[in-house]
Design a protein around this motif. Sequence first.
Motif, short mmCIF file in Angstrom:
data_model
loop_
_atom_site.label_atom_id
_atom_site.label_comp_id
_atom_site.label_asym_id
_atom_site.label_seq_id
_atom_site.Cartn_x
_atom_site.Cartn_y
_atom_site.Cartn_z
N LEU A 1 5.40 -4.17 6.13
CA LEU A 1 5.84 -3.71 4.80
C LEU A 1 5.07 -2.48 4.33
O LEU A 1 5.33 -1.96 3.25
CB LEU A 1 5.70 -4.84 3.78
N GLN A 2 4.14 -1.99 5.14
CA GLN A 2 3.53 -0.68 4.85
C GLN A 2 4.45 0.46 5.26
O GLN A 2 4.26 1.60 4.83
CB GLN A 2 2.23 -0.51 5.65
N HIS B 1 3.30 10.08 6.84
CA HIS B 1 3.78 8.74 7.09
C HIS B 1 4.76 8.69 8.26
O HIS B 1 5.06 7.63 8.79
CB HIS B 1 4.46 8.23 5.83
N GLY C 1 -3.56 1.97 7.06
CA GLY C 1 -2.23 2.34 7.52
C GLY C 1 -2.10 2.27 9.03
O GLY C 1 -3.09 2.17 9.75
N CYS D 1 2.73 9.41 0.51
CA CYS D 1 1.79 10.54 0.56
C CYS D 1 2.50 11.86 0.86
O CYS D 1 2.14 12.90 0.30
CB CYS D 1 0.67 10.27 1.55
N GLU E 1 -6.18 -1.37 -4.26
CA GLU E 1 -5.40 -2.21 -3.33
C GLU E 1 -5.55 -1.60 -1.94
O GLU E 1 -4.59 -1.13 -1.32
CB GLU E 1 -3.93 -2.24 -3.78
N MET F 1 0.83 -1.21 0.00
CA MET F 1 0.00 0.00 0.00
C MET F 1 0.87 1.26 0.00
O MET F 1 0.87 2.05 0.95
CB MET F 1 -0.95 -0.01 1.20
N GLU G 1 0.77 4.11 -1.14
CA GLU G 1 0.23 5.46 -0.91
C GLU G 1 0.53 5.92 0.51
O GLU G 1 0.65 7.12 0.77
CB GLU G 1 -1.29 5.51 -1.21
N LEU G 2 0.66 4.95 1.43
CA LEU G 2 0.91 5.30 2.82
C LEU G 2 2.30 5.89 3.00
O LEU G 2 2.49 6.83 3.78
CB LEU G 2 0.75 4.06 3.71
N GLN H 1 -3.41 6.26 10.21
CA GLN H 1 -2.76 7.23 9.30
C GLN H 1 -3.75 7.83 8.31
O GLN H 1 -3.71 9.00 8.00
CB GLN H 1 -1.60 6.58 8.54
N GLN H 2 -4.62 6.97 7.78
CA GLN H 2 -5.56 7.43 6.75
C GLN H 2 -6.96 7.06 7.18
O GLN H 2 -7.21 5.92 7.61
CB GLN H 2 -5.22 6.76 5.41
N ILE I 1 -5.44 11.69 4.49
CA ILE I 1 -4.27 10.96 4.98
C ILE I 1 -3.39 11.90 5.80
O ILE I 1 -3.43 13.12 5.61
CB ILE I 1 -3.49 10.32 3.81
N GLU I 2 -2.63 11.31 6.69
CA GLU I 2 -1.67 12.08 7.49
C GLU I 2 -0.26 11.63 7.14
O GLU I 2 -0.06 10.63 6.46
CB GLU I 2 -1.94 11.88 8.98
#
Lengths: 383, 332, 386
Positions: free
Chosen positions: C137-138, C256, C371, A69, C96, A63, A65-66, C375-376, C253-254
């Motif tokens: 893995l995020q 990362h 997240g 961003c 996704e 993912m 986008e995380l 986070q989002q 979103i905020e």
Amino acid sequence: MARPCAVVGIGQTLYRRRRGDVSLDGLVREAALAALTDAELTFADVDAVVIGKAPDALEGVIMPELSLCDALGAVGKPIHRVHTAGSVGASTAISAAVLVESGRYDTVLTVAYEKQSEGNATWALSGGRSGGQAAGGTFAPWIREYIRRSGAPEHIGWLVAVKDRLNAVKNPYSHLRIPDITVEKVRESPMLWDPIHFLESCPSSDGAAAMVLAGGERARRSARPAWVLGHAKRTEITTFPGRDTVRPRAGVECAAALYASVGITDPRRQIDAAELYVPFSWYEPMWLEGHLIAEEGEGWKMTDSGATALDGDFPVNCSGGVLSSNPIGASGMIRCLEAANQVRGTAGDYQVDGARVALAHAYGGAAQYFAMWIVGSSLDVLA
Amino acid sequence: MTAVHDVDFTLEYPYTRSTGPIVGPWLTGLRDGRILGLRVGGRVVCPPVEYDPDTGVSTSPDDLTEVGPAGTVTAWTWVCAPTSKHPFAQPFAFAQIRLDGADTAMLHAVDAGDMAAMSTGMRVVARFRPERRGAVTDVYFVPGDEPPPPVEADPDAGSVETTEHLIGVRIREPLFPFRARFARGLLEGRILGQRSPADGKVHVPSRGYDALNRVAMGPEHDVEVADVGTVTSFTEIAPIQYHGQTETEPWIRCSVLLDSADTTVGGIDVRHIGVEEFRVGMRLRMVWKPEGERDVSAIENRWGGITGGVYERWEPTGEPDVDPELLKDHPF
Amino acid sequence: MAAASASSAAASAPDFPDIAVVATAQTPAHARYDGPEVHLIMDCVDQLLASTGLSRDGIDFTIAGSCDYLSGMPFAFVTNVDGMGAWPPVYESHVEMDGAWALFEAWLRLQVGDVDTAMVVGSGRSSPCNAREVFHLQADPYAVAPLGLDPDALAGIQARSLIDAGLASESDFAAVVARSRAAAAANPMAQVQASGAVAVADLLAEPYDMAPLRAHDVAPPADGAAAVIIATAERARELTDRPVWIRGIDHRIESHHPGLRDLTDSASVRTAAATLGIGPAAGGGGGGEGADPDGGGTAGLDVAELHVTHAHEEIILRSALGLDDSVEVNPSGGPLGGNPVMATGLIRVIEAADRIASGRARRAVAHASSGPALQQNLLCLLEGDG
């Protein structure tokens, strides 16, 4: 009803086998900042971001986008991520267009990318197992079946490979540059998956592509808009007896729906340039037929006659196409932005004179995902 | 493995990352025993980033500045049961650490021995591992303020431009019931398909459902099919080398429509017939391995064909070819 | 920074067409489902078709959310299409992400005006993997992921921040779990079926996991799927007697980098809520003083279904949404009662919509998150006819 949406900014990275000079952040920023600069905007002007790429396992980042961003100026904004296999770049562009067309977002940044050199696409396509056959291994039997059905002579594939690579030499972003390519060289290159030779296959590239899409005032004020006249997507299931993988029904219906939505009745005559997703040379005639530009069995004759060359009556992949640059997740978006380049008159050395209507297309999976759009130099160009 | 087994597979690849103009110097610093932050927008951000977090404007490596090696814990968690991905096998803390000289906290691991040693506001200090390769794991933190012993940097090591990451996800689960029955059938010398209750077509290998008619199929739909059939499609594969690839020589991969089946069996590997004589329409028979030598370990939930572990080879039956025109419903 | 841009996405501009949820479906949250993800999806799609009377080709647009890595195979989402049905070919897409983000795109798609019905699917099978080993893995691939720092660990850090700031205690976390489990006991789809009430004291006696979080503070990953059909107004009235109107969807979103965030608050939820005209900025999401019983924007919320995968998140979300005790939070038991990852967010919408459709609530907010450490965040404001 749909609010008109325009491409108001285009940005690309240099496509290379390995962009060892940039991180993932740097790669997407290179394209995004170029698109914003082209649109004379900054991140602050963007209302929402849509990103796309092929499987997360190509880079080993889930993912993304995380983690991207911040780099894409999306903090505090909506960002979402599309994944529709090989068609994803075009699907992402279409999703971004929907945000604008809905009337809820005025300015949308869309970015698609792949950093293929970080992982391995054949590994990913094999599910991480030994014995992977790669995309070429999947498509080769269908190409063979196309040749059988159509009676096309074997040099058609070689002609496409030469044409697209010579077009690529005119494109400053191209990965492959083979100015001395000839039909003989293609024919003599190693056979990878019979009948696909090495020089008839797409490369593995790093790269990102971006567009700024806008509606309302911002679109109308744009110095160089490419109007999104229509788009369509179709999907069919992977396998069942009777599925036509050479001329998939989803591809035919996607094209038919797209042409009907914009009032195209004679695509060969009404479209001035096309960017088709051709990862293996034979897919040029296959998609000419599979997307209703040529009658069945006639697509290869268009290629053979030179109709698809830059100076032909239906130029295909003037940018050099997927055969010359292939950052998988971005490849479909590159088709979309190159179509926009043509109708904006910003295609540089590979500009089709007077192009006013251009088609972009991508496909994915086992030739089962299709995403297409048509852009025009004005909203009423087809009226 | 001559029995039906659970799935235990690791989807794994050794990724190579390029680090770019900011992360590269940061990792180079860690390798050389220094922690760098970045001056941006009137503050020092650590870890450093390629953009101003407030505006998105690109930053410059010229603004990198050393921070730490000690700092203050601003928040933490105690990891009671470390995973295989964590930097310590024993319980430890993950913490937000605001290094001296930095204005933002970075995430890292603190080897504190016991949860009682951890508290918000405590001081921690870097320890550099003896073996460093330019990765965030080159360093960890311990309670206290005592500076780390000087690190001897290799002056010839160059800057860190790429990093390697072996990333794997382990998958463990029982075989789905229909897969287990199929695998068991192969061990017994039988190829099992499933007859769709919707249209009577026989799917082999079945995926437990009929995708066209969208119906699930259970044990009551199992049927045995022949081990003789017709080639519907093939590719000669020149193996591309990648992590986990064990093939080295070209081979033919084909699909076979087994007699009495309606779907083709894909992924059949043929190594005993030359590509020049291989063709769509050719009739083939599977020559089984002896019963005690059959291996179905390649069958799992995500792939379930006729594995090379159960046959010696596929050989021509000698029957006349089937007209390819009659096979065009089977392009896979 | 996070709250800086409320953007031009006006929540309820008068000329946007009304869109409603007309049918919902979900599978139970299975600790382990012994079959392919396709079966789970097929089950949901069959339920939807049966309840609306639609045939598969009566649905104009389909969009799904799933995660290849969770399925253990790149391109795993391609197979899921079998469960949704795509023959004859369908107009289809995939994110996704959790199915809630698929709903976001579908909701926008219907507003374009040329299509009237959309099916949205979320699905995942978590049981074959260790979720921590997957979802680390995020994290930032250079500075964080190599540490194996997973979402549960970051949740532990966030929970600690909340305690340190004096905003919550471990007892508060346990109270969230106790209430969620009690509610889940009445939900046949839940994975955690408590046999009676769970006492806060007993929960606090359990050992730590990611301290200050305990194992029960973390939603147990499950196998499952969920799906909805949404439709434009006229079509919605044809398809159901009880349409549930989507009054707005917004997501934000905020950063990362947790070091650039205030982990004790949810700036992104505050922004999304303000965009939808709910939340503290709009005078409170509850039915308290200032509430507008006609749902004029500020209040009148009866239910909030929140994507709480770690107990402390409910406390942050309640505050960011300005929920008071008049709003029922996670009457389904929430994700702490069952967490089919990639469907969990969409299920929040389903649970909220089902409450409205069955007359137990009139106005609700559903929340989905993506997240680590919230986070989002996505908010979906839902309302019944009357």
